[in-house]
Design a protein around this motif. Structure first.
Motif, PDB file in Angstrom:
ATOM      1  N   ILE A   1       5.046  -4.642   3.347  1.00 10.61           N
ATOM      2  CA  ILE A   1       4.628  -3.782   2.236  1.00 10.61           C
ATOM      3  C   ILE A   1       4.185  -4.612   1.039  1.00 10.61           C
ATOM      4  N   ALA A   2       4.808  -5.768   0.865  1.00 12.16           N
ATOM      5  CA  ALA A   2       4.483  -6.599  -0.298  1.00 12.16           C
ATOM      6  C   ALA A   2       3.049  -7.116  -0.218  1.00 12.16           C
ATOM      7  N   ALA A   3       2.505  -7.180   1.017  1.00  9.26           N
ATOM      8  CA  ALA A   3       1.175  -7.757   1.172  1.00  9.26           C
ATOM      9  C   ALA A   3       0.069  -6.708   1.127  1.00  9.26           C
ATOM     10  N   LEU A   4       0.440  -5.430   1.115  1.00  8.58           N
ATOM     11  CA  LEU A   4      -0.595  -4.391   1.120  1.00  8.58           C
ATOM     12  C   LEU A   4      -1.304  -4.338  -0.231  1.00  8.58           C
ATOM     13  N   PRO A   5      -2.608  -4.103  -0.209  1.00  3.62           N
ATOM     14  CA  PRO A   5      -3.312  -3.962  -1.494  1.00  3.62           C
ATOM     15  C   PRO A   5      -2.801  -2.738  -2.254  1.00  3.62           C
ATOM     16  N   ALA A   6      -2.833  -2.852  -3.575  1.00  5.91           N
ATOM     17  CA  ALA A   6      -2.132  -1.882  -4.421  1.00  5.91           C
ATOM     18  C   ALA A   6      -2.549  -0.426  -4.196  1.00  5.91           C
ATOM     19  N   ARG A   7      -3.829  -0.178  -4.013  1.00  5.00           N
ATOM     20  CA  ARG A   7      -4.243   1.215  -3.906  1.00  5.00           C
ATOM     21  C   ARG A   7      -4.650   1.610  -2.484  1.00  5.00           C
TER      22      ARG A   7
END
Lengths: 345, 333, 384
Positions: free
Chosen positions: A85-91
């Motif tokens: 989850i930490a690597a997913l792009p913000a939007r």
């Protein structure tokens, strides 16, 4: 609790910093946690402990001035495979699907998570339809508007709302505090999440209502087999609901392990202090043992062990210089304190 | 031997008008926030007042201090030089009387004027009523009470923004006690504080009571805090007294089903209760439309026909123990 | 206790200060805190500097302006701005200069046209003797900030009558700002009394006053202005018109302010510390003096600064359409009147310079007001 295959959420070296007008605030300072399926992990801490920030980070719901550390990992082990989850792009779409899909959330203030201009049912149906792919995988049923409504009614009934067919068409402000909390739980669980994050969900409620909600959450967790991350400042609530707990202080986990054992025999001086400071029902007019001093400002994190400024067993020259690492105490317990580390001997 | 009474509250009623929907419409109905409460606070004791939201505990505390208009009933203070009917006081008399009673607030942030120095805040009860006192005398008294509240005297020239919640609460306590009042209402005085700080403030309150002989009415929703600090406990539900008695006895053997339910509901870290737990169903009713008969009858697992029709009397069931339940004797065993 | 949204900036939390600095912070009064916060608001500081400059220019207009407001230069009608230079093809000079003018007749229209004579330099001297004037209308003086020895200097050019625009703009700045100040003060005074009564007493009085302010607020402003301005007798002197204008601006401005003041008061009345004072035996006078007024002043200042631009714009607009001040009084609105006709736009675009002043002043007030609003309540809850 059996084996690592039940592992659902793995947080590794999570760090969160805020840039504020007054300087950098290190809210979460490198914490690691695991949550297992069918298990509740309680996170207990006082103001400034970073417990809320840590869990918001898991959902990536941090404000714009917050920054995740480079090396932070938030691994969600799903049936379809693992995702960071930490690597997913913000939007990203993926993040949106996770929130309210695989990860359900409930908060202290239910009004904040409901829109006041739509009925409860409307919002539940939207949520169910938004996550219909996820629900199809979980339940093997593809929802349309009509069946989503039926599902929503079933959920409201399940969380103990009287007259769900009437309630579903009511607006959030028409419900009482306890009912809103139930409705929020119904919304969170209507997508059958594998992880439920509960941030002080009972803090604003009266004791008798709190007891009802806690019972309900325990029941539902067993029924749905989800993992639960339960954040609270109240040791009593943790004792009631969580099998395992982690104690946070100024952004670090100072102690963790099975709840019962920590409460019976706390290891870290802070945990001991917290328990000793807790007023109890069985002893009238006893002097309490407060933890001395004040919680330091997050802008001025003490060097070394964050608790050394208030610790009755503080060892000068060691605690104020070196950050204690986790020491394994066996049977799933660990503590971050020099009294237990190698450095002490 | 029981201590002599300090504050006698008799058949106190505080009703609030509910505004009509149309503009300027007269009151449409009433919320009976406090409904017929009779209670005596004894000199030197701490009387815990517990209840959930809508119980009227805060209203009761403020009414006793004449911070709210009272609808009916009587409040009598037994001072050294004779009893005083507090409700009969007005204007200047009331302002002068206020030094006998004080309030400690819940919110340590909102209750201190951020624009005043700590010295001025603490000195307010001495200076505001306009008693003739020299500045020197006031300063001396402020320093004395600050020291008692374990406040560094250096702090007196600082402003509230310099302090954390716990320290602010000490300032609030110092202000409440500076004029040496006999009676202090603590309204959720520790509820906003972290556990590690809360214990400190509770200890301070207990110490000050021992030193100064102050009487506390300690209002809280937190039963474990009440267990810790009070000699006796009064339990309120929807504006009515449910139970009253010595703390240890009530916690060991509650007589009213509501008290039992309340005690069962507290999440605790220590061993379980000695009595059979009671689980409640349903919500707290709207105080504007309380149930007929016993106020607790809609949620009481033991409620019978009579409970829904007849308001139970608040009666003495054992020595110094009161409860308002038709079937208290039956249920006690 | 509970983290979400309840964490407040307390003491060292807000500054991360140490030792001496921390102590200074702990013992800082409200105004010091406000000032420290305002100082960090860069835009507001820029706005404040501009306003200070304007105030200086307006106050000392007679000194800054090289000529009187109605002095005409018949040689230089509709003359473009003369820009001071330090060098030209003849070389460099430490003393700035402008070129002299020579008058020619337009061969077609036979109108006089001023031509720049690049052969003759006119050096600019500071603190020169000029036309006599009375500083603040009292002290007789002759010294002007700058001037040229021979002929005239028109930094911003001249208008249709050959009047120096720079000088006129200085006088206008003084008039417009002072009318704004008086108007706002009058509005604030009315608002304080009316809003104060409503907020402090509440109940029926409050209800009545609220309806009254609503009525005043919904009256359309322009027709009201027009009606009031038309009621000025023609024979009124400029001074009379000037004060009548401030009264109009004040009368129209108070309801908004009164409403906000009432809001602050009502909120204040319910503050815990006010209850604490009451329970300490304090009377109304003590509560107002010790608690209400101190917290109030910061709000009043903010409200006043924020309402400034409206008053200035109203004055400008009114005078522009010819309903407010009248020549020979000079204000921004009156200067802009000159820029009304098409010929002005075509031939003398510099006549729009007053508009630039209006825009800059309004922006400066707005920005400063914003900064003040942020700084005015240094005790506000900080959301982290």
């Amino acid at each position: 609790m059996a084996a690592g295959d039940a592992l659902l959420l793995e947080i590794r070296d999570l760090g969160v910093s805020f840039t504020t007008d007054d300087g950098m605030v290190r809210a979460v300072d490198g914490i690691s946690l695991v949550a297992r399926r069918g298990c509740t992990l309680g996170i207990v801490g006082e103001s400034g402990s970073g417990k809320s920030v840590a869990t918001k980070a898991v959902m990536r719901l941090l404000p714009a001035n917050a920054r995740l550390d480079e090396g932070s990992r938030i691994l969600l082990h799903r049936e379809e495979g693992e995702i960071d989850i930490a690597a997913l792009p913000a939007r990203s779409r993926e993040l949106r699907r996770l929130r309210g899909g695989d990860i359900g959330m409930i908060f202290q203030e239910p009004m904040a998570s409901f829109s006041p201009v739509y009925t409860v049912g409307n919002q539940m149906i939207e949520a169910i339809l938004e996550h219909r792919d996820h629900l199809e995988r979980r339940l093997g049923e593809r929802f349309d508007r009509r069946s989503a409504r039926e599902h929503a009614i079933r959920m409201l009934e399940r969380v103990g709302m009287s007259n769900p067919r009437l309630r579903i068409d009511q607006y959030p402000h028409e419900l009482s505090g306890g009912m809103r909390q139930r409705a929020m739980i119904a919304v969170a669980l209507s997508t059958h999440p594998s992880l439920l994050i509960a941030d002080e969900p009972t803090t604003a409620l009266d004791v008798t209502i709190q007891a009802q909600i806690l019972d309900l959450m325990l029941e539902l967790q067993q029924e749905l087999g989800m993992a639960m991350l339960f954040i609270t400042h109240d040791m009593g609530v943790i004792a009631r609901i969580a099998e395992e707990m982690a104690v946070m202080y100024l952004g670090r986990i100072v102690e963790r392990g099975p709840t019962r054992e920590i409460i019976r025999e706390p290891a870290h001086p802070y945990t001991r202090g917290l328990l000793a400071a807790l007023p109890r029902l069985d002893t009238a007019r006893r002097r309490l043992t407060p933890v001395p001093g004040d919680i330091p400002s997050p802008l001025q994190r003490p060097a070394g062990c964050p608790f050394h400024t208030r610790c009755p067993r503080h060892m000068p020259g060691l605690c104020d210089r070196i950050l204690p690492q986790d020491t394994d105490l066996g049977s799933g317990r660990s503590v971050a304190c020099h009294l237990f580390g190698e450095a002490a001997s | 031997m029981t201590a002599p009474p300090l504050v006698e509250i008799r058949n106190l009623k505080v009703y609030f008008g509910v505004r009509g929907k149309r503009m300027l419409q007269k009151a449409r109905g009433y919320v009976r926030a406090v409904d017929d409460v009779t209670l005596t606070v004894r000199r030197g004791e701490t009387l815990g007042l517990v209840g959930e939201s809508g119980s009227g505990k805060t209203t009761l505390g403020r009414a006793v201090l004449r911070a709210l208009p009272v609808t009916a009933g009587g409040i009598r203070f037994h001072l050294e030089d004779g009893p005083v009917d507090v409700l009969a006081l007005s204007g200047r008399e009331l302002r002068r009387f206020r030094r006998h009673m004080q309030l400690i607030f819940q919110d340590p942030y909102a209750s201190l004027d951020p624009r005043m120095t700590v010295r001025d805040i603490i000195a307010e009860p001495l200076e505001a009523p306009g008693h003739l006192r020299s500045k020197r005398e006031v300063d001396e008294r402020v320093r004395e009470i600050a020291a008692r509240c374990r406040l560094n005297l250096e702090f007196l020239r600082r402003f509230p923004h310099a302090f954390s919640g716990g320290q602010r609460q000490r300032i609030g306590i110092a202000r409440a006690l500076v004029a040496d009042p006999e009676f202090v209402v603590c309204d959720e005085a520790v509820s906003a504080l972290d556990v590690s700080i809360q214990a400190d403030i509770l200890n301070l309150l207990m110490d000050l009571q021992e030193e100064l002989g102050t009487t506390y009415l300690f209002i809280t929703h937190d039963l474990s805090v009440v267990a810790q600090i009070s000699d006796r406990v009064a339990v309120l539900y929807l504006g009515r007294l449910m139970e009253l008695g010595p703390t240890a006895e009530i916690f060991a053997r509650p007589m009213h089903p509501y008290t039992r339910a309340l005690l069962s509901a507290i999440p605790r870290v220590e061993a379980e209760h000695r009595f059979a737990p009671v689980k409640l169903r349903g919500e707290i009713p709207d105080p504007a439309h309380p149930p007929q008969g016993c106020r607790f009858s809609t949620r009481c697992p033991f409620a019978r026909e009579r409970c829904r029709e007849e308001v139970p009397a608040f009666r003495e069931l054992a020595r110094d123990r009161f409860a308002a339940c038709h079937f208290a004797e039956e249920l006690a065993d | 206790m509970v983290e979400s949204g309840r964490e407040r900036a307390a003491g060292p939390v807000a500054t991360g200060a140490h030792g001496e600095e921390a102590l200074r912070y702990y013992t800082a009064s409200q105004w010091q805190l406000v000032w420290w916060r305002l100082r960090r608001h860069r835009a507001a500081m820029v706005g404040a500097s501009i306003l200070l400059l304007f105030a200086f220019l307006g106050l000392f207009a007679d000194f800054v302006a090289p000529y009187g407001g109605t002095t005409r230069d018949r040689e230089y009608i509709y003359g473009p701005p003369q820009i001071p230079r330090f060098w030209d093809d003849k070389g460099f000079s430490f003393r700035p200069f402008v070129y002299a003018l020579k008058t020619e007749r337009d061969p077609v229209t036979l109108r006089k046209i001023a031509r720049i004579d690049t052969d003759r330099r006119r050096y600019i001297y500071f603190f020169v003797e000029g036309e006599p004037y009375r500083l603040f209308g009292l002290i007789p003086a002759r010294t002007r900030l700058f001037g040229v020895e021979e002929g005239k200097i028109h930094l911003f050019g001249t208008d249709d009558l050959g009047r120096d625009l720079f000088s006129r703009l200085m006088y206008a700045t003084g008039v417009s700002l002072s009318i704004g100040v008086l108007g706002v003060l009058l509005a604030a005074g009315l608002a304080l009394v009316i809003g104060g009564i409503a907020g402090y007493f509440g109940g029926w009085i409050d209800y009545g006053i609220q309806r009254l302010t609503e009525i005043v607020r919904v009256v359309p402003v322009i027709p009201l202005y027009m009606g009031l301005a038309a009621a000025f007798p023609r024979e009124w002197s400029n001074i009379q018109v000037y004060f009548a204008m401030t009264v109009i601006l004040g009368l129209v401005g108070w309801p908004t302010l009164a409403r906000r003041l009432r809001g602050h008061l009502l909120a204040q009345r319910n503050e815990d510390y006010v209850l604490a004072a009451r329970l300490s035996g304090a009377g109304s006078a003590w509560i107002i003096r010790k608690h209400m007024l101190p917290s109030f002043t910061s709000y009043i200042i903010v409200d006043v600064v924020i309402s400034f631009p409206y008053v200035i714009l109203s004055e400008t607009a009114l005078s522009f359409i010819g309903l407010g001040l009248r020549p020979p009084t000079i204000s921004w609105g009156i200067l802009l009147q000159d820029a009304q006709n098409v010929r002005a736009i075509e031939q003398a675009p510099w006549l729009f310079l007053p508009a630039l002043f209006v825009i800059v002043a309004v922006l400066a007030f707005t920005v400063l007001g914003d900064g003040l609003r942020d700084a005015a309540d240094p005790y506000a809850v900080k959301k982290s």
